[in-house]
Design a protein around this motif. Structure first.
Motif, mmCIF file in Angstrom:
data_model
loop_
_atom_site.group_PDB
_atom_site.id
_atom_site.type_symbol
_atom_site.label_atom_id
_atom_site.label_comp_id
_atom_site.label_asym_id
_atom_site.label_seq_id
_atom_site.Cartn_x
_atom_site.Cartn_y
_atom_site.Cartn_z
ATOM 1 N N GLU A 94 0.684 -1.256 0.063
ATOM 2 C CA GLU A 94 -0.119 0.123 0.073
ATOM 3 C C GLU A 94 0.841 1.314 -0.036
ATOM 4 N N PHE A 95 0.195 2.383 -0.592
ATOM 5 C CA PHE A 95 1.005 3.580 -0.623
ATOM 6 C C PHE A 95 1.059 4.001 1.053
ATOM 7 N N GLY A 96 0.106 3.898 1.786
ATOM 8 C CA GLY A 96 -0.160 4.298 3.004
ATOM 9 C C GLY A 96 -0.682 5.790 2.970
ATOM 10 N N ILE A 97 -1.587 6.113 1.888
ATOM 11 C CA ILE A 97 -2.213 7.387 1.867
ATOM 12 C C ILE A 97 -3.827 7.146 2.264
ATOM 13 N N ASP A 98 -4.025 7.904 3.422
ATOM 14 C CA ASP A 98 -5.614 7.678 3.881
ATOM 15 C C ASP A 98 -6.338 8.547 2.577
ATOM 16 N N ALA A 99 -7.514 7.962 2.443
ATOM 17 C CA ALA A 99 -8.573 8.771 1.679
ATOM 18 C C ALA A 99 -9.274 9.620 2.603
ATOM 19 N N ARG A 100 -9.839 10.526 2.166
ATOM 20 C CA ARG A 100 -10.742 11.625 2.980
ATOM 21 C C ARG A 100 -11.854 12.241 2.261
ATOM 22 N N THR A 101 -12.850 12.622 3.078
ATOM 23 C CA THR A 101 -14.030 13.261 2.224
ATOM 24 C C THR A 101 -13.529 14.692 1.656
ATOM 25 N N GLU A 102 -14.361 14.954 0.708
ATOM 26 C CA GLU A 102 -13.672 16.581 0.370
ATOM 27 C C GLU A 102 -13.891 17.668 1.221
ATOM 28 N N ARG A 103 -14.578 17.526 2.317
ATOM 29 C CA ARG A 103 -14.508 18.473 3.303
ATOM 30 C C ARG A 103 -13.401 18.328 3.986
ATOM 31 N N GLU A 104 -13.074 17.090 4.560
ATOM 32 C CA GLU A 104 -11.742 16.604 5.465
ATOM 33 C C GLU A 104 -10.655 17.334 4.578
ATOM 34 N N THR A 105 -10.485 16.947 3.229
ATOM 35 C CA THR A 105 -9.433 17.408 2.462
ATOM 36 C C THR A 105 -9.269 18.789 2.459
ATOM 37 N N ARG A 106 -10.406 19.801 2.230
ATOM 38 C CA ARG A 106 -10.158 21.179 2.573
ATOM 39 C C ARG A 106 -9.853 21.499 3.643
ATOM 40 N N ARG A 107 -10.273 20.870 4.785
ATOM 41 C CA ARG A 107 -9.853 21.166 6.161
ATOM 42 C C ARG A 107 -8.256 21.008 6.416
ATOM 43 N N LEU A 108 -7.772 19.942 5.856
ATOM 44 C CA LEU A 108 -6.406 19.597 6.095
ATOM 45 C C LEU A 108 -5.578 20.739 5.377
ATOM 46 N N VAL A 109 -5.971 20.878 4.050
ATOM 47 C CA VAL A 109 -5.098 21.859 3.297
ATOM 48 C C VAL A 109 -5.132 23.345 4.026
ATOM 49 N N ARG A 110 -6.402 23.730 4.239
ATOM 50 C CA ARG A 110 -6.496 24.914 5.179
ATOM 51 C C ARG A 110 -5.728 25.043 6.370
ATOM 52 N N SER A 111 -5.645 23.956 7.140
ATOM 53 C CA SER A 111 -5.087 23.927 8.169
ATOM 54 C C SER A 111 -3.340 23.906 7.967
ATOM 55 N N ILE A 112 -2.940 23.094 6.983
ATOM 56 C CA ILE A 112 -1.664 23.046 6.809
ATOM 57 C C ILE A 112 -1.234 24.469 6.277
ATOM 58 N N LEU A 113 -2.121 25.126 5.454
ATOM 59 C CA LEU A 113 -1.568 26.327 5.002
ATOM 60 C C LEU A 113 -1.517 27.568 6.054
ATOM 61 N N GLY A 114 -2.627 27.219 6.820
ATOM 62 C CA GLY A 114 -2.757 28.113 8.044
ATOM 63 C C GLY A 114 -1.457 28.359 8.884
#
Lengths: 448, 483, 483, 448
Positions: free
Chosen positions: A47-67
């Motif tokens: 496996e790549f070991g990359i988790d799948a996320r919902t659209e909303r979770e993905t947006r929150r992830l990127v927002r949180s990192i870029l924050g």
């Protein structure tokens, strides 16, 4: 039912279970895996070991990192500028027909994009005074690299020397990119001296000989000064059968000497000063040249033609220069370019109009002067360092170590360049007046 | 239907300064400048239009474009997938746009995205180190070539001056190798459409710098002998380069790193669904095995020693030991990278593997519905049909009349009148059926109908010869030509 | 051209729970619920499509719509202006979206925008107090009527049961008055197209609750006797209501409050450029003079006594003393209000005044170019031409063939075959010339051509009778009808 | 030159000086002011005192003002919900053809919007089981008002009583709006009792007589409980020739009893729970009813028809019910409605699909139960107060004063409803799981 939020699989692959079954039957397979003709030895069973996320979770992830990025007022320039981009640009360029189409290999269903790129080329023709502009390169640095290989191809005489300003007037990144572009040729990149934030014309004259294939200069320079020797450089290049390549950008070109008038053979630079926010350095390579070199130009060209009913229509043209036809004899390896950024630049320029473009450049002169005067009043700061006209930015000398001052300013919410042990560089492009005022106060506080 | 040029709507000349005589001409605006006249241009003549007029102009232009949201776009090797809308939103987040000269300390978010994307791509490709800097696939190829050159040079093998490339490879492979200063050795296919091992054997030598390969190849066929190929190339001291254009076929099924490739590029607009934007911007990150990592472009991103107060890792830029330097003025097409990161983070392992599965299923299903012959198989995500007696370019023009986008045509040349078709995973069975119906309708038509196509598009067939013979590349040239 | 219904692309039935028998039918998904069966429905049957399919569906649908970005849209009384793109961005700001039950303390930003917009509107209309709650112009009218009723009731004059409305008024005036329980007294125009003062005199009585008026009226004429009209209405104890539909004619030139109006509504999508969205949402704020302020809907926004630590004012909601209560569940169409606020803040005094100036200039210029007769003048931002012998509705259909949107037709009835035309300030001279050319081309055509129009649109002339006689208002009804 | 950033005037009026001069000449006027026929007595010669700003300044102004809103996690519902709206909805609904078109009075150039609204109506038909849905009212409260006037028009017998739940099960705003809508009629709004978060059926039976024209109930109730007496209410209404109007929303309707199955004559509610963010209460009035009342329905209806070539086409229909034709005899005064919000709701529902809609509702049941169990474990908190099934939200009893607890929670970043001196109400809709966990911890801290 297709793969929506609650199901494993790509949310963008619309297959129902029923469809998949019918399709497998049609191709005479039991499972999709059967269709993969991959020998066991190279099969990937991990496996790549990359988790799948919902659209909303993905947006929150990127927002949180870029924050984690600090919110700073950037007095940064040096070849990359954060002008305000009108909302119109986003709304029009984001129309999905522009955003999601491919290169215009079927011009009959791509007239809109072709026309927009044709208009972009026309904008550059007016700005540079040169007859030909391609419809984009990656950025200023790679466009400079392409200019050198063009010079290598078109120059009558032999030769190998590419002359560029020494380090204080040329970003290291541009030089390094240029070196990579000429690594596969016989060209060699050499520096020529500068003087007080401009080309040292006398030294350049001494440096030039018949082996020179290209002389490169920028206007304004990376230190914000306006170059005063352009016509002389053009003459020098001409006299030695070398190409004069000028680096600039659409805002500067709206106001400063027209490249064609000073003998420029090629103009390169970052056109995305209009159309894109700073975007961590994403750019748009401007590339314009003389008609003489038409068949040696790198990159795509949009031309006017007629359709079967004799109506005007646009199409990619002179494609025999390009890699997908000419392969290793192509004028460049470029394929995917920056077409959509060129669209944005064209819209931004159109939104400004000629009055707005000249005014934007003029304000860059006036506001830089105002800020320089203001910080020059601060004890321990002298600005501008160069006794020249400036566009957008200038270098200031500081008595204290520049690095420490910049760090202090950053804590107060301002980003500036450190360009020497006791030199900082300040750019006004895109910074509102009240933030410049706040900056001057902050600087006063820091050097106190 | 027709939309005038901006210049046909208005051209306004702005005179700059007073031109020396203090009098502005009647038909132009005059704007003073704080600069002396000898440092400024005399005038600028461009369209001066209002926001409503511009909104209509570009809205109208957009309506004369076929995009992925218009219908199927089965361009072989171009992998035109649906571009998820939310990725635009994340790229538009205000903190996504910072100046590239910011201190590393102040852009930890940007660096973290880059670090994570490097990591994702490494896992997906089976590569040890990744650079995100190349702004497009071809730029990635060039980086691969430059890295290979630097590696050989470093090992005292600077004499290696040949790059071997299969005849059916993407044109950029040849051009990138040439730009890197290499002689290109062209490799014929065997009768099955794959690398001819004997021909490879005779092409390989001590002068071989690298073999560039895409797998599956442009016929959609997996190079089953990849293990042996890798061994042969490595045996003569060459490197194996993977062209990532066709990676969408293999996600979760095979990795270039596991096949013996030493260096590869990723096409994020192909594999990771970033929009193609009518030609670009793309991004062409490059992955390499450990041995080549010291040669990658500078800077790359790594975790720093320190942690933040709240215990989060910090990130920093660093220069690989023997770096080839820069291939872009800054960090490449950053906004595109953000979208690719978001796409991968959304799909995860299962989503990526599912994308490839359905891409391959779709290609096989579509091919099974076509009247046109598909000479080479078993193909994966794309196949190359032959238009037979028809002219493939005419077939493409005629397909436009059926409201679908045609495939890539006349390439690779190994298939006569090639129709190189890649539907991708985003098409439904219904859409594939509709697309197949368009193919088959055209297959049944006569050559005159095809030659006169398209009939139902914004523009009819466009005269390419006239465009090239009498180049009019700007409205200025057009005006001159018409006057 | 044709786009299937979503239901024609897919219909998937989801069974909820096990339906009692534990077996899900073959052709349906089955989903369990934590709820007992007797509290749930049995199934739900709707289209189940993927994001790429939906993107194409709605993109295609959008391409079958004429919007303001497609070309001129001169609908009289509808004031279809260009909608500045940036106003969408401010409405999309994350803090613009908060729950309406939040504490006032935690939504100071929202309240400040409301307070400032109330203030802006008061200044523009010459009104003392403003409510933002009505979600559309007609809702604003209804609030005005209810406020008038409450005011009369409060003064012991609950017997007043008549509202006077000019014949040529907007249909909503009549309906809003009726919804408020009033008898409508219809007022004829005089031969100049304005209020007939004698008729008004005889209509007024002690039963008059209010006179509703728009000024300029629907013919674009300014009611020059407005001073006298106001005096007459006030003399009998009635109130004067201003229908803000035509306010775009007067910005910076005259204010309803100064003309003697007691209560008015603003149409923000007309005057302040918020998008009409194919029918809505709009917003219909209501302004009143001091005397009526205690009757306005609750809550309104005012400055609080406290200041923040940094010295900024604070804002609070309050209930007017004799409020009529609520006319919307929360605060109206808030996102629309944000856009209107941004528009006004962008234009300022000069921009608003300039908008009206150019709206009036454009209407006059366009009229001067037309072959059609314009019987009433001097008009302002709109004019009503007469199609003469032609059927105005047919004229409209035919104009569609020339790629422009037609005017409002057949109304007001005082002009035979009325073409009620309002170009607004956003059209350039070039566009007006093109629009005039379309009018004039149609004026020269015969009735058969007109009756067969349109010919070049997505759909040809649509059968209204069949739609009304055999109503099919859902895909379920359509399916039933077709089976 | 037109009015751009640097010039006074509307930036959206494209007149060049030249154009203006030519236009004035054509209309035979010296100045634009001449064209205004306004008597001096009512001329406005003052200023509004509103400053003009550039686009950028305006954006910064609004951003700065709205920045004063606190960033809270909202556990708020009570009839208005903050579900996550997929990005697709914004991107498609923001296409300018949708956003900038007018009501579809020229259906031949409005087919796309008409079809989208037709599909929206069909969605509501499936959700409610009723035959007719209009293409929007303003919001739930005004739709309830319109339902009462419909009842007044269609009911066979005379009568004047409109029965609604007492205050604990009906938002005051809805009742107040209803009162305004019936103020011009002879109708009177009266309350009927409730019991443990549901209709008190016995009490309602006692309250009903022949003078009742409409009974209103909601499912779920504003306290989050699922109403268990719907069919009985329907029977009661039927027996008394009164209309049964049910308040609900598309998410609840995806899972809960189908209104047609329990005898509902009208369904109203806020459909924008799908498609819109919370938007400070902006809504979309859902309105569906029986075919019998077709000619008495308020609002716009889109119907299928044929064009001159016999192809299916859509159009606004039955317009003789509407104000612009029928004037004071119209079925409602509504003109501008919420069409664009209906489009958004339709797209959101389509993006979910039936599986996603049922699942979204199911999650509302499960997650509310989980949170209730979690907070019930906290000493000093009992939840849920009502021993019933819940959707999305529930009421919790707190030993300490509810107002103080809510204030404390707000300081910790959470917004909750206060619905009694010792009652708070908590809603899970749109709140990510990890925020619910954080909330439970915060509540624990607050009541400790």
């Amino acid at each position: 039912m297709h793969g929506n939020e609650t199901h494993a699989g790509s949310p963008y692959a619309p297959h129902t279970d029923e469809d998949r079954a019918a399709m497998l039957e049609a191709v005479d397979a039991e499972t999709v895996e059967e269709l993969f003709d991959i020998p066991g030895a190279v099969r990937f069973d991990d496996e790549f070991g990359i988790d799948a996320r919902t659209e909303r979770e993905t947006r929150r992830l990127v927002r949180s990192i870029l924050g984690r990025n600090d919110d700073l007022t950037e007095l940064l320039g040096r070849g990359h500028y954060g002008y305000y981009v009108p909302s119109l640009v986003d709304h029009l360029a984001d129309r999905s027909e522009f955003l999601t189409s491919y290169t215009q290999y079927q011009p009959e269903v791509s007239q809109g994009f072709l026309q927009a790129l044709f208009e972009y080329q026309s904008l550059l023709v007016e700005l540079t005074g040169l007859e030909i502009a391609n419809c984009s390169m990656y950025d200023a640095a790679t466009a400079l690299g392409e200019a050198a290989t063009l010079a290598d191809r078109v120059r009558d005489a032999t030769g190998y020397r590419v002359l560029v300003p020494e380090a204080d007037l040329l970003r290291e990144e541009r030089r390094s990119t240029l070196e990579n572009y000429v690594a596969g040729t016989d060209l060699e990149v050499e520096s020529y001296p500068t003087a007080d934030g401009n080309v040292d014309l006398a030294a350049l004259e001494d440096a030039v000989d018949e082996e020179v294939v290209m002389i490169y200069a920028e206007n304004p320079t990376v230190r914000g000064t306006i170059e005063e020797h352009l016509a002389a450089i053009g003459d020098l290049a001409d006299a030695n059968d070398a190409l004069f390549t000028l680096g600039s950008d659409p805002v500067a070109l709206s106001l400063l000497e027209r490249p064609a008038d000073v003998g420029a053979d090629v103009v390169v630079g970052d056109a995305s000063v209009l159309g894109l926010p700073t975007s961590y350095g994403m750019g748009l390579g401007l590339f314009a040249t003389r008609e003489d070199y038409l068949r040696q130009v790198p990159g795509r060209l949009v031309g006017a033609s007629e359709d079967a009913t004799d109506r005007r229509a646009f199409t990619l043209t002179l494609q025999t220069r390009e890699q997908h036809i000419r392969r290793e004899r192509a004028t460049s390896n470029i394929c995917t370019n920056q077409a959509w950024v060129a669209l944005r630049t064209a819209i931004h320029a159109a939104a400004l109009g000629p009055t707005g473009m000249v005014e934007l450049a003029n304000r860059g002169v006036r506001r830089a002067e105002t800020l320089a005067e203001r910080v020059d009043d601060i004890v321990g700061v002298k600005a501008p360092v160069h006794d020249r006209h400036h566009l957008r930015e200038f270098v200031a000398r500081v008595d204290q170590p520049a690095r420490a001052i910049a760090d202090d300013l950053e804590r107060r919410g301002f980003a500036v360049h450190v360009v020497g042990e006791h030199e900082i560089q300040l750019c006004v492009a895109g910074v509102p007046d009240e933030r410049l005022d706040a900056f001057a106060e902050a600087l006063e506080g820091v050097v106190r | 239907q027709y939309e005038p040029l901006l210049s046909e709507k208005d051209l306004t000349r702005v005179d700059i300064g007073d031109g020396g005589d203090g009098i502005a001409p009647d038909d132009a605006e005059s704007v003073d400048s704080p600069l002396p006249d000898d440092l400024t241009r005399d005038s600028l003549e461009l369209p001066e239009l209002s926001e409503p007029e511009l909104a209509r102009h570009y809205t109208r232009l957009s309506q004369m474009i076929y995009g992925i949201d218009s219908g199927p776009y089965p361009l072989g090797s171009c992998t035109m997938k649906y571009n998820p809308k939310f990725t635009e939103d994340v790229a538009a987040l205000p903190p996504a746009s910072v100046h590239p000269d910011r201190s590393e300390r102040s852009v930890q978010g940007t660096l973290e995205v880059m670090y994570r994307l490097q990591d994702y791509l490494g896992r997906i490709g089976g590569m040890d180190a990744v650079t995100l800097q190349p702004p497009a696939g071809a730029a990635g190829e060039f980086v691969g070539i430059r890295v290979a050159a630097a590696y050989h040079e470093h090992n005292g093998e600077g004499h290696r001056d040949e790059v071997i490339i299969p005849e059916s490879a993407h044109g950029t492979n040849f051009a990138s190798a040439a730009l890197g200063g290499y002689d290109v050795v062209s490799l014929p296919s065997d009768e099955d459409g794959r690398v001819d091992l004997e021909a490879l054997e005779s092409a390989l030598s001590e002068n071989t710098a690298a073999l560039m390969l895409t797998n599956p190849n442009t016929l959609g066929l997996f190079e089953r002998d990849i293990d042996e190929i890798a061994e042969m190339v490595h045996d003569v001291g060459g490197l194996l380069y993977y062209d990532g254009a066709n990676l969408n076929a293999l996600l979760g099924r095979a990795r270039p790193g596991d096949m013996g490739f030493d260096v590869m590029h990723y096409n994020v607009h192909k594999t990771f669904a970033t929009p193609h934007g009518g030609g670009g911007p793309g991004a062409g990150p490059v992955g390499v095995v450990d041995e080549l990592a010291p040669f990658l472009p500078a800077p790359r991103v790594r975790e720093g020693d320190q942690r933040t107060k709240s215990g989060e890792p910090t990130y920093e830029l660093f220069e690989p030991e023997h770096t080839i330097g820069k291939v872009h003025g800054f960090h490449g097409n950053w906004l595109v990278l953000v979208k690719a990161f978001a796409y991968i983070a959304r799909l995860g392992d299962e989503g990526l593997a599912d994308a490839s599965a359905k891409a391959v299923l779709n290609a096989n299903y579509l091919a099974s519905r076509l009247e046109y012959d598909v000479p080479y198989e078993p193909f994966h995500h794309e196949f190359v049909a032959s238009a037979g007696d028809q002219d493939a370019a005419d077939v493409a023009k005629r397909m436009l009349d059926y409201g679908v986008h045609p495939p890539t045509t006349k390439w690779p040349e190994i298939v006569p009148e090639a129709l190189m078709t890649e539907p991708t995973e985003v098409e439904s069975k219904d859409t594939l059926d509709r697309l197949a119906a368009a193919f088959n309708a055209v297959a049944a038509e006569d050559s005159e109908t095809l030659a006169n196509a398209p009939e139902r598009t914004t523009a009819r067939r466009i005269d390419q010869t006239s465009a090239a013979r009498n180049p009019r590349l700007s409205w200025q040239a057009l005006e001159e030509d018409e006057s």
